[in-house]
Enzyme design. Structure first.
Site, mmCIF file in Angstrom:
data_model
loop_
_atom_site.group_PDB
_atom_site.id
_atom_site.type_symbol
_atom_site.label_atom_id
_atom_site.label_comp_id
_atom_site.label_asym_id
_atom_site.label_seq_id
_atom_site.Cartn_x
_atom_site.Cartn_y
_atom_site.Cartn_z
ATOM 1 C CD GLN A 99 -3.113 -5.716 -11.966
ATOM 2 O OE1 GLN A 99 -3.659 -5.469 -11.044
ATOM 3 N NE2 GLN A 99 -2.193 -6.751 -11.931
ATOM 4 C CG ASP A 102 5.862 1.154 -15.083
ATOM 5 O OD1 ASP A 102 6.008 0.526 -16.259
ATOM 6 O OD2 ASP A 102 5.702 0.392 -14.089
ATOM 7 C CG HIS A 117 -5.339 -0.719 -13.435
ATOM 8 N ND1 HIS A 117 -4.722 -1.529 -12.486
ATOM 9 C CD2 HIS A 117 -6.490 -1.348 -13.579
ATOM 10 C CE1 HIS A 117 -5.350 -2.634 -11.726
ATOM 11 N NE2 HIS A 117 -6.645 -2.535 -12.589
ATOM 12 C CB CYS A 144 -8.677 20.597 -22.384
ATOM 13 S SG CYS A 144 -8.920 19.117 -23.656
ATOM 14 N N GLY A 184 4.325 -10.600 -10.942
ATOM 15 C CA GLY A 184 4.541 -9.431 -10.039
ATOM 16 C C GLY A 184 3.401 -8.814 -9.580
ATOM 17 C CB THR A 185 -0.049 -8.926 -9.856
ATOM 18 O OG1 THR A 185 -1.426 -8.250 -9.282
ATOM 19 C CG2 THR A 185 -0.464 -10.244 -10.594
ATOM 20 C CG ASN A 210 3.973 -12.589 -7.336
ATOM 21 O OD1 ASN A 210 4.247 -11.551 -7.901
ATOM 22 N ND2 ASN A 210 3.408 -12.497 -6.004
ATOM 23 C CG LEU A 211 9.691 -11.194 -3.720
ATOM 24 C CD1 LEU A 211 10.869 -11.653 -4.798
ATOM 25 C CD2 LEU A 211 9.730 -9.946 -3.396
HETATM 26 N N1 APR Z 1 9.759 -9.549 -8.497
HETATM 27 C C1 APR Z 1 8.369 -10.162 -8.452
HETATM 28 N N2 APR Z 1 7.486 -9.908 -7.513
HETATM 29 C C2 APR Z 1 7.668 -9.144 -6.754
HETATM 30 C C3 APR Z 1 8.884 -8.276 -6.470
HETATM 31 C C4 APR Z 1 9.794 -8.665 -7.407
HETATM 32 N N3 APR Z 1 11.080 -8.239 -7.292
HETATM 33 N N4 APR Z 1 8.761 -7.053 -5.748
HETATM 34 C C5 APR Z 1 7.558 -7.567 -5.190
HETATM 35 N N5 APR Z 1 6.937 -8.456 -5.879
HETATM 36 C C6 APR Z 1 5.176 -8.936 -5.836
HETATM 37 C C7 APR Z 1 4.969 -8.751 -4.170
HETATM 38 O O1 APR Z 1 5.138 -9.831 -3.437
HETATM 39 C C8 APR Z 1 3.395 -8.624 -4.546
HETATM 40 O O2 APR Z 1 2.723 -9.766 -4.575
HETATM 41 O O3 APR Z 1 4.604 -8.046 -6.516
HETATM 42 C C9 APR Z 1 3.220 -7.937 -5.803
HETATM 43 C C10 APR Z 1 2.770 -6.540 -6.043
HETATM 44 O O4 APR Z 1 1.523 -6.448 -5.635
HETATM 45 P P1 APR Z 1 0.668 -5.011 -5.375
HETATM 46 O O5 APR Z 1 1.783 -4.032 -4.478
HETATM 47 O O6 APR Z 1 -0.517 -5.423 -4.848
HETATM 48 O O7 APR Z 1 0.638 -4.516 -6.952
HETATM 49 P P2 APR Z 1 -0.416 -4.983 -7.922
HETATM 50 O O8 APR Z 1 -0.817 -6.217 -7.828
HETATM 51 O O9 APR Z 1 0.240 -4.654 -9.314
HETATM 52 O O10 APR Z 1 -1.553 -4.012 -7.799
HETATM 53 C C11 APR Z 1 -2.617 -4.041 -8.415
HETATM 54 O O11 APR Z 1 -3.628 -2.254 -7.378
HETATM 55 O O12 APR Z 1 -3.474 -0.037 -6.159
HETATM 56 C C12 APR Z 1 -3.795 -0.592 -7.240
HETATM 57 O O13 APR Z 1 -3.962 0.230 -9.333
HETATM 58 C C13 APR Z 1 -3.089 -0.183 -8.415
HETATM 59 O O14 APR Z 1 -2.425 -1.617 -10.686
HETATM 60 C C14 APR Z 1 -2.609 -1.611 -9.114
HETATM 61 C C15 APR Z 1 -3.381 -2.569 -8.413
#
Ligand code: APR
Length: 245
Positions: A99, A102, A117, A144, A184-185, A210-211
């Site tokens: 997602q 980067d 994304h 463009c 990490g989501t 995940n964290l």
């Molecule tokens: N290691 C593992 N997980 C981590 C770490 C880490 N060091 N730091 C944070 N996290 C976890 C957080 O606990 C959280 O559950 O990563 C997750 C990040 O969640 P979001 O900030 O919601 O990011 P993401 O799930 O990628 O968001 C999805 O939302 O706004 C949109 O387009 C954007 O692609 C993005 C989408």
């Protein structure tokens, strides 16, 4: 399915990553207390309506993120590197879906990364629909490079209310998967948050790394909590160790 069975079967793996995997590289997540959406409103910068209303504001937001991504201090971390090693060493398919906009998976050596994304280092013409690599700032007056029209360039990212990219490719990989890793989501955004269900329907073993517990934590067979640099590296090393037994 145990790790041994997964390794012995040379199973197909699908990996979904989110902002958490890039956190330890110095990029903010979205929904953590220090996340991007704590300082700026989604409706102001990440919707088609926002772009129509105030394109300069939207460009400023993505220009700042692009400059940060290209700073010398931002590099792939051990979690990105571990996934790249897995892709290179695993005898079956390892499909990496992210997602993240980067390019840290690519910089870690991963190939064929599916950016559902979009990508911060690409721009798209809203007139002729051509995409192009883009490392400079975007603005409302730039032409463009393909059709020459001015004021038509936008970041090649998916905003809220738009269709994610490459979904057929992702669903095909999921239907053939034996192991699904979600890394990490937070599980807030669909359809990414529902990919675990499709993997389960295909019979895959599903693991959340995940964290902390994500919103969809109960959908996974297994969960391992901790920073990505630790838990992803350990999990990949264990998978590869079982493979070489
Ligand atoms: N290691 C593992 N997980 C981590 C770490 C880490 N060091 N730091 C944070 N996290 C976890 C957080 O606990 C959280 O559950 O990563 C997750 C990040 O969640 P979001 O900030 O919601 O990011 P993401 O799930 O990628 O968001 C999805 O939302 O706004 C949109 O387009 C954007 O692609 C993005 C989408």
């Amino acid at each position: 399915m145990s790790l041994i069975q997964i390794a012995e079967k040379a199973s197909n793996i699908v990996i979904l990553t989110g902002a958490g995997i890039s956190r330890e590289s110095g990029l903010h997540t979205f929904r953590d207390p220090d996340g991007i959406w704590a300082t700026v409103n989604i409706e102001d910068v990440a919707t088609p309506q926002a772009f129509r209303r105030d394109p300069e504001r939207v460009h400023d937001f993505y220009n700042a993120r692009r400059r940060q991504l290209l700073a010398d201090s931002i590099t792939p971390n051990p979690a990105h590197l571990a996934l790249s090693k897995l892709q290179q060493s695993w005898p079956a398919d390892v499909t990496l879906v992210t997602q993240n906009i980067d390019d840290l998976h690519e910089r870690a050596g991963s190939t064929n990364v599916i950016h559902m994304h979009g990508e911060l280092l690409k721009a798209r013409c809203t007139s002729c629909e051509q995409t192009t690599s883009w490392t400079d700032d975007l603005s409302t007056y730039l032409p463009c490079r393909y059709c020459g029209l001015c004021g038509v360039m936008r970041p090649d990212v998916v905003w809220f209310g738009e269709m994610p990219m490459h979904m057929e490719l992702i669903y095909t990989a999921l239907r053939q998967s034996d192991l699904f890793l979600s890394i990490g989501t937070s599980g807030n955004v669909y359809p990414a948050a529902a990919l675990v269900e499709i993997a389960r329907q295909a019979g895959a073993h599903t693991v959340e790394l995940n964290l902390e517990e994500s919103l969809g934590a109960s959908c996974f067979h297994e969960a391992i909590y901790g920073p990505a640099t630790k838990v992803v590296t350990e999990y990949v090393n264990e998978l590869l160790r079982r493979l070489s037994r």
